[in-house]
Design a protein around this motif. Structure first.
Motif, PDB file in Angstrom:
ATOM      1  N   UNK A   1     -44.608   5.911 101.664  1.00  0.00           N
ATOM      2  CA  UNK A   1     -43.347   5.291 102.041  1.00  0.00           C
ATOM      3  C   UNK A   1     -43.521   3.810 102.354  1.00  0.00           C
ATOM      4  N   UNK A   2     -42.459   3.077 102.128  1.00  0.00           N
ATOM      5  CA  UNK A   2     -42.432   1.655 102.386  1.00  0.00           C
ATOM      6  C   UNK A   2     -42.486   1.380 103.890  1.00  0.00           C
ATOM      7  N   UNK A   3     -43.220   0.318 104.268  1.00  0.00           N
ATOM      8  CA  UNK A   3     -43.308  -0.089 105.668  1.00  0.00           C
ATOM      9  C   UNK A   3     -42.716  -1.482 105.861  1.00  0.00           C
TER      10      UNK A   3
ATOM     11  N   UNK B   1     -45.417  -9.107  98.557  1.00  0.00           N
ATOM     12  CA  UNK B   1     -46.576  -8.394  99.068  1.00  0.00           C
ATOM     13  C   UNK B   1     -46.142  -7.605 100.298  1.00  0.00           C
ATOM     14  N   UNK B   2     -46.913  -6.607 100.647  1.00  0.00           N
ATOM     15  CA  UNK B   2     -46.517  -5.831 101.819  1.00  0.00           C
ATOM     16  C   UNK B   2     -47.343  -4.592 102.021  1.00  0.00           C
ATOM     17  N   UNK B   3     -46.741  -3.616 102.702  1.00  0.00           N
ATOM     18  CA  UNK B   3     -47.465  -2.434 103.149  1.00  0.00           C
ATOM     19  C   UNK B   3     -46.660  -1.155 102.933  1.00  0.00           C
ATOM     20  N   UNK B   4     -47.372  -0.128 102.529  1.00  0.00           N
ATOM     21  CA  UNK B   4     -46.850   1.234 102.462  1.00  0.00           C
ATOM     22  C   UNK B   4     -47.777   2.105 103.311  1.00  0.00           C
TER      23      UNK B   4
ATOM     24  N   UNK C   1     -43.388  -3.697 114.269  1.00  0.00           N
ATOM     25  CA  UNK C   1     -44.364  -4.221 113.310  1.00  0.00           C
ATOM     26  C   UNK C   1     -43.918  -5.596 112.831  1.00  0.00           C
ATOM     27  N   UNK C   2     -44.902  -6.437 112.533  1.00  0.00           N
ATOM     28  CA  UNK C   2     -44.623  -7.760 111.989  1.00  0.00           C
ATOM     29  C   UNK C   2     -45.540  -8.025 110.805  1.00  0.00           C
ATOM     30  N   UNK C   3     -44.942  -8.395 109.685  1.00  0.00           N
ATOM     31  CA  UNK C   3     -45.721  -8.754 108.498  1.00  0.00           C
ATOM     32  C   UNK C   3     -45.743 -10.277 108.381  1.00  0.00           C
TER      33      UNK C   3
ATOM     34  N   UNK D   1     -38.206  -4.828 106.621  1.00  0.00           N
ATOM     35  CA  UNK D   1     -38.900  -3.753 107.314  1.00  0.00           C
ATOM     36  C   UNK D   1     -38.184  -2.423 107.138  1.00  0.00           C
ATOM     37  N   UNK D   2     -38.975  -1.367 107.117  1.00  0.00           N
ATOM     38  CA  UNK D   2     -38.388  -0.044 107.216  1.00  0.00           C
ATOM     39  C   UNK D   2     -37.793   0.115 108.608  1.00  0.00           C
ATOM     40  N   UNK D   3     -36.742   0.880 108.692  1.00  0.00           N
ATOM     41  CA  UNK D   3     -36.061   1.050 109.977  1.00  0.00           C
ATOM     42  C   UNK D   3     -36.990   1.640 111.029  1.00  0.00           C
TER      43      UNK D   3
END
Length: 122
Positions: A45-47, A33-36, A67-69, A59-61
């Motif tokens: 774009x991927x986050x 699971x995650x965020x774009x 940011x923290x997931x 994480x994206x660079x």
């Protein structure tokens, strides 16, 4: 298929913080699971991503260190804590779920949230 419902987002000044939440329901068999995010005129774009079971994060660079997931398995909810926000972070943010690992491209996403606007003023 899993259903994802986002909350959070809004307008913040540069250097500020926001937290996005995404509640999952239905068959949460997806592994990652995650965020774009998608800014106007740009591709999605991927986050960041996290695995449901082991909590392995990626994480994206561009957001690493800011940011923290995280996830709460009992609540079937995951989060994106965004600190030190920059104007270039302005975008519509989408939570996502995938049966694939890793999840770093929209092509492998199986379920999307509805999207929430994050705007960062300078």
């Amino acid at each position: 298929q899993v259903r994802l419902v986002e909350s959070g987002g809004g307008l913040v000044q540069a250097g500020g913080s926001l937290r996005l939440s995404c509640a999952a329901s239905g068959r949460t068999s997806e592994y990652t699971i995650g965020w774009f995010r998608q800014a106007p005129g740009k591709e999605r774009e991927f986050v960041a991503s996290i695995t449901w079971d082991a909590g392995v994060t990626y994480y994206a660079e561009s957001v690493s260190g800011r940011f923290t997931v995280s996830r709460d398995n009992a609540k079937k909810t995951f989060y994106l804590q965004m600190n030190s926000l920059k104007p270039e972070d302005t975008a519509v943010y989408y939570c996502a779920a995938s049966g694939a690992y890793p999840m770093r491209t929209p092509r492998v996403v199986g379920s999307w949230g509805q999207g929430t606007q994050v705007s960062v003023s300078s």
